[in-house]
Design an enzyme around this catalytic site. Structure first.
Site, short mmCIF file in Angstrom:
data_model
loop_
_atom_site.label_atom_id
_atom_site.label_comp_id
_atom_site.label_asym_id
_atom_site.label_seq_id
_atom_site.Cartn_x
_atom_site.Cartn_y
_atom_site.Cartn_z
N TRP A 10 0.82 -1.22 0.00
CA TRP A 10 0.00 0.00 0.00
C TRP A 10 0.85 1.27 0.00
CZ3 TRP A 10 -4.88 -0.44 3.65
CH2 TRP A 10 -5.59 -1.60 3.32
N LYS A 11 2.13 1.13 0.28
CA LYS A 11 3.03 2.30 0.40
C LYS A 11 2.40 3.32 1.36
CE LYS A 11 5.01 1.09 -3.99
NZ LYS A 11 5.70 1.48 -5.21
N GLU A 98 12.36 1.86 -2.94
CA GLU A 98 12.14 3.19 -2.35
C GLU A 98 12.91 3.34 -1.04
OE1 GLU A 98 7.88 2.91 -2.61
OE2 GLU A 98 8.09 2.95 -4.79
N GLU A 168 11.74 -6.56 -8.57
CA GLU A 168 11.05 -5.33 -8.97
C GLU A 168 12.04 -4.42 -9.69
OE1 GLU A 168 7.43 -4.53 -6.29
OE2 GLU A 168 9.14 -3.63 -5.30
N GLY A 174 5.88 2.15 -10.52
CA GLY A 174 5.12 3.39 -10.54
C GLY A 174 5.21 4.16 -11.85
N SER A 214 4.43 -2.00 -11.84
CA SER A 214 3.30 -1.71 -12.73
C SER A 214 2.48 -2.95 -13.09
CB SER A 214 3.79 -0.99 -13.99
OG SER A 214 4.37 0.26 -13.65
N GLY A 235 1.76 -2.46 -6.39
CA GLY A 235 1.71 -1.14 -5.75
C GLY A 235 0.38 -0.47 -6.09
N GLY A 236 0.41 0.44 -7.05
CA GLY A 236 -0.76 1.26 -7.39
C GLY A 236 -2.05 0.48 -7.54
P1 13P Z 1 3.61 -0.21 -8.77
O1 13P Z 1 2.76 -1.45 -8.93
O2 13P Z 1 2.83 1.00 -8.39
O3 13P Z 1 4.50 -0.02 -9.95
O4 13P Z 1 4.58 -0.48 -7.52
C1 13P Z 1 5.27 -1.67 -7.45
C2 13P Z 1 5.93 -1.76 -6.13
O5 13P Z 1 6.82 -1.01 -5.81
C3 13P Z 1 5.44 -2.79 -5.20
O6 13P Z 1 6.30 -2.93 -4.12
#
Ligand code: 13P
Length: 251
Positions: A10-11, A98, A168, A174, A214, A235-236
């Site tokens: 979920w960040k 990140e 990743e 993202g 993504s 992520g998103g």
């Molecule tokens: P996204 O799916 O938003 O690209 O993010 C991937 C991610 O960093 C999952 O840890």
């Protein structure tokens, strides 16, 4: 046969009410079909207890997004493995790009965190991946190898069953730019081969290697159909129940 694992990172999103709403949306959706994978949600620290309460009695597992490698003490702002366990977290994402780029986490720091998580009975989701610059310089395999060798230092073969690896590629996170299924499969196969060299074929065959970057309902099925891709770290697309459920369905 390895079981597929779909995890939602979920960040830094969602407050308490939004956490309840999203989890309830996922629970509602899961009444319609039986998932063919393990499901993990990883909210922020402040929402873990809320999430644990909402998830009670379901098959959905709970993970955190980070932790510190010390047990306790004067480490302002940090969270320990025991604290995560006390709010029912079973998994913890470690080494996310990140954390590496924005917060300066090195392979050495990540290794200490992995060892502490394992010692305390938390299962790390260990993230690795190259930047665009590294890929363009043909350094992908070198970078991934170094991250694995350094990150898994002193992790026993026996403990590898408690680790999920998440490949990743940083350039895919993202950005909406997913690795092709061939690009992802190639690196996943490389990682599996590397684990065979470092450990043995049993470890290599059984370890779960997720793809992240993504992942969306539109591309999940083709990525997940690759022989060495055992799931996704999303992520998103995990922030809306519908899209997260579509990715779960793709298993
Ligand atoms: P996204 O799916 O938003 O690209 O993010 C991937 C991610 O960093 C999952 O840890």
């Amino acid at each position: 046969m390895r079981k597929k694992v779909i995890a939602g990172n979920w960040k830094m999103h969602n407050n308490v009410q939004e956490t309840k709403d999203l989890i309830n949306g996922i629970k509602e959706g899961l009444k319609e079909f039986k998932p063919n994978c393990e499901i993990i949600v990883c909210p922020t620290f402040t929402n873990l207890l809320t999430a644990a309460n909402e998830l009670a009695g379901t098959e959905i597992k709970l993970g955190a997004q980070n932790m510190f490698y010390e047990d306790k003490g004067a480490f302002t702002g940090e969270i320990s493995a025991d604290m995560l366990k006390s709010v029912c977290a079973e998994y913890v994402i470690l080494g996310h790009s990140e954390r590496r780029t924005i917060f300066g986490e090195t392979d050495e720091i990540i290794n200490k965190k992995i060892l502490k998580a394992l010692e305390k009975g938390l299962k790390p989701i260990f993230c690795i991946g190259e930047t665009l610059e590294e890929r363009e310089k043909n350094l992908t395999f070198n970078v991934v190898k170094n991250q694995i060798v350094n990150g898994l230092k002193n992790v026993s073969a026996d403990n590898m069953k408690n680790i999920i690896i998440a490949y990743e590629p940083v350039w895919a996170i993202g950005t909406g730019k997913t690795a092709t299924k061939e690009q992802a499969q190639e690196v996943h196969a490389f990682i599996r081969e590397l684990l065979k060299e470092i450990y043995n074929s049993e470890v290599a065959e059984n370890v779960i290697i997720q793809y992240g970057g993504s992942v969306k309902p539109e591309n999940a099925a083709e990525l997940l159909s690759q022989p060495d891709i055992d799931g996704a770290l999303v992520g998103g697309a995990c922030l809306k129940a519908d899209s997260f459920l579509s990715i779960i369905k793709a298993c």
